[in-house]
Motif scaffolding. Sequence first.
Motif, PDB file in Angstrom:
ATOM      1  N   GLY A  54       0.818  -1.124   0.068  1.00 57.17           N
ATOM      2  CA  GLY A  54       0.106  -0.061   0.083  1.00 57.17           C
ATOM      3  C   GLY A  54       0.947   1.243  -0.084  1.00 57.17           C
ATOM      4  N   TYR A  89       0.640   4.083  -2.747  1.00 57.27           N
ATOM      5  CA  TYR A  89       0.247   5.601  -2.445  1.00 57.27           C
ATOM      6  C   TYR A  89       1.329   6.457  -2.898  1.00 57.27           C
ATOM      7  CZ  TYR A  89      -4.369   5.359  -0.535  1.00 57.27           C
ATOM      8  OH  TYR A  89      -5.699   5.185  -0.461  1.00 57.27           O
ATOM      9  N   VAL A 133      -4.251   1.049   7.009  1.00 57.98           N
ATOM     10  CA  VAL A 133      -5.502   0.958   6.455  1.00 57.98           C
ATOM     11  C   VAL A 133      -6.367   2.225   7.013  1.00 57.98           C
ATOM     12  CG1 VAL A 133      -7.611   0.000   5.909  1.00 57.98           C
ATOM     13  CG2 VAL A 133      -5.445  -1.073   5.567  1.00 57.98           C
ATOM     14  N   GLY A 177       3.824  -2.216  -5.680  1.00 57.94           N
ATOM     15  CA  GLY A 177       2.768  -1.348  -5.319  1.00 57.94           C
ATOM     16  C   GLY A 177       2.760  -0.377  -6.506  1.00 57.94           C
ATOM     17  N   PHE A 191      -5.886  -2.624  -0.172  1.00 58.10           N
ATOM     18  CA  PHE A 191      -4.825  -3.111   0.838  1.00 58.10           C
ATOM     19  C   PHE A 191      -5.375  -3.716   2.182  1.00 58.10           C
ATOM     20  CE2 PHE A 191      -3.682   0.599  -1.578  1.00 58.10           C
ATOM     21  CZ  PHE A 191      -2.995  -0.033  -2.553  1.00 58.10           C
TER      22      PHE A 191
END
Lengths: 481, 324
Positions: free
Chosen positions: A101, A105, A163, A267, A282
């Motif tokens: 993740g 991101y 998360v 990712g 994720f």
Amino acid sequence: MDAPDQQPRVGVDDWVAQHEDRVDQKTGLAGLRRRLGGYIPPPVQLALFTLLAATLPFWMDRGDLFAYGIFTLLYILLGLGLNVVVGYAGLLDLGYVAFFGIGAYSYALLSSDHYGIHWPALATIPLVMVGTALVGLLLGLTSRRLLGDYLAIVTLFFGQAFVVFVNAVNPIVHGQGLTGGPNGVADIDPLRFFGYELTTRKQQYLLLLGAVVVVLTALHFLSESRTGRAWRALREDPLAAGAMSIPVHRLKLMAFAIGSAIAGLAGCIFATVLTAVSPGNFGLPILITIYAIVILGGIGSLTGVVLGAIVINVSFQFLAPENPQSNARVLFYGVLVLLLLLTVRPRWVGAALVGAVLAFGIATQAIVEALAPSWTGGSIVQGGRLGGVIGDWAVIPSGHGNFGNVAYVALVVAVIVVTRLHGWWQTAALVPTVYLAAIVWETSFVEQPAVARWILFGALLIGLMTVRPQGLLGTPRVEIV
Amino acid sequence: VELPLAFNDQLFIQLTVNGVTLGSLYALIALGYTMVYGILKLLNFAHGDVYMVGAFIGYGVLSGLGGPLSPDLALAPLILLMFLAAMLGSGLLGVAIERFAYRPLRDAPRLAPLITALGVSFFLQNSVLLLFGAQFRTYNSFVLGSPTPELFEPGPLIDPVFKIRGVNIQLIQLMVLLVTVALCVVLTLFVARTRVGKAMRATAYDREGAMMMGIDVDRVIASTFFISSVLAGAAGVMFGLLFSQVFHFMGFLAGLKGFTAAVVGGIGSIPGAMLGGLLVGLTEAYASGYLGGRWGDLTVFGVLILVLLVRPSGLLGSKAIQKV
């Protein structure tokens, strides 16, 4: 049950017995696997895999290439990273998916309109990999004090915290959430190398394949090196490894950093292929999927990760809600028949079982039809040719709302009963159970394939672990007492 | 008597009341984790889902007996029946999970049972999703026992019965606290005084030694799973009564927090689990109250990581000495 000569003998431990086993050539599937896995040298395996994989874009259409090709390669990449941490070093990292993740991101924020930053991919990807490796190092620092289960807990919370953070706890920067909250970041740039953009699925797939091959090669050499051997020593017994002057802490940190960097790479590619990331990508399901891949293939085996990723992703895509249900049906019945044929020994009993199930179905259908026609009046969802045949074979009622649920509960009970029986009783009980499984598939699973796949997945994990704790291609632990 | 200024704050007292209620639930879940870990050194990741199944059994009994609007029974026996069914059902589920997912792997590498635990968790969650669907199922404790249910007037279960300086304390909150205390007392007495409890302690201390002393270890482990799942089932019904709604995913976060509670208190220690549960519940209540709801979970996780880094064996846990 085991034949007398297969039981462990006094003075011969599992490992010796296995070696003797390997010397006698095995026939059948087990032998084939051993010959394939054991006797093809790794470079040839890699070349074969690369060649086969490279032909994919030439005969698959765009959607299939995305679902089967790109996703399988992504899962392979993720599995390879996890394999370093869990498979080689034996560190139970349940926050692994957070690195995936973070990579996605970071790439998204550095190359989208969210902040208006558009760095070239050649700069972003290495930077993101270094970044995730550093975060991995930080998380790995906790492994200095926390061992085993406690490490698993802390990493699990790290994953959850990631998360929660990107979802809800978002500092406001430039008038918008740092990570875009539940909506995530959209409109991510395609990969751009030297002014050349990779936009088609075919280009993305080939780039991903290149990345997988590079990582596979690097990991192969790494695992055969001094470091790789030290990791395995650490995995088998950290105390003994420390006593042999292996730098335990440094190796743990290295494993965390390398695993995280690979996850970061995956990712980046994930973000550019999907062109959008959101917190839902994720969560726990993906973590469990990656674990299943690594475990199914066999912990610590590179070939195993590749095979595991292929098996899991292909069956996943077959069971995807947008896939025609007749495909899922073919997979379901195919696996059911194969399981019966392959696992029931002797072989003719398996074949006889398939026949018996067919006969049982026809008989049951006829009896129910005669007694209460409404119970067989239901129709198959999205039949296809196979579906038409099944419709005349399985009892599918119409207008009995809860029948699917009752059948499902009955199936779970039946499976439990079958595992408690022995010998011929078990074989006999298998017949109605398999038939019941078919009914449950047609009345309940087929309407919610997305739920069904997770149920089957959970059952697969339990079943596989209890039968082969080391996974399909893994080597069993050498226990010397 | 005038309370000190900081404690006179209405919000603070309200949050404390909520935190203690929430903490009781976490403590009950934590007890299950801690007992299983103490005896098997196994993280039972499926425990949160046993709790969820317990809540759904309670829901099944409630809706099977006419639903909250027009229950067939009087309020007290109805709730008693919900508790009994959920506790018994979850208990049996726990025994089945142990039998099929953990017993075959008792001597396998540590990773294997963890994976089957994840598998069981996934299996249970999605089975409930398949059977009940994804929507929230409501216990509707707002209506339960109300004098005029058709008007959806608050019933005696939810009606504030105590008002201390403007702080509302619901009857249901008191009930949760009382049931939790009662269960904890019974459990402590059971483990300390009975033969089975003694066998449990012996097995936790040294499984092989216990086996050699003629203790049927398989049965002791099965009964440990039964008791821990019974507690989880009770917690599930109480969650339903407290928050009125149950859903298939509720076990994950609750399990995670119960687990945090067990770890903070020192995993393997029964009083530690109760203490940890209260601590986690209060932390969550204060963090959501003062910082905003979304900070609750994050603060709990942060506290856990801090506690673990400072005291790796938890607050009341004994230091693990590794012998070679």
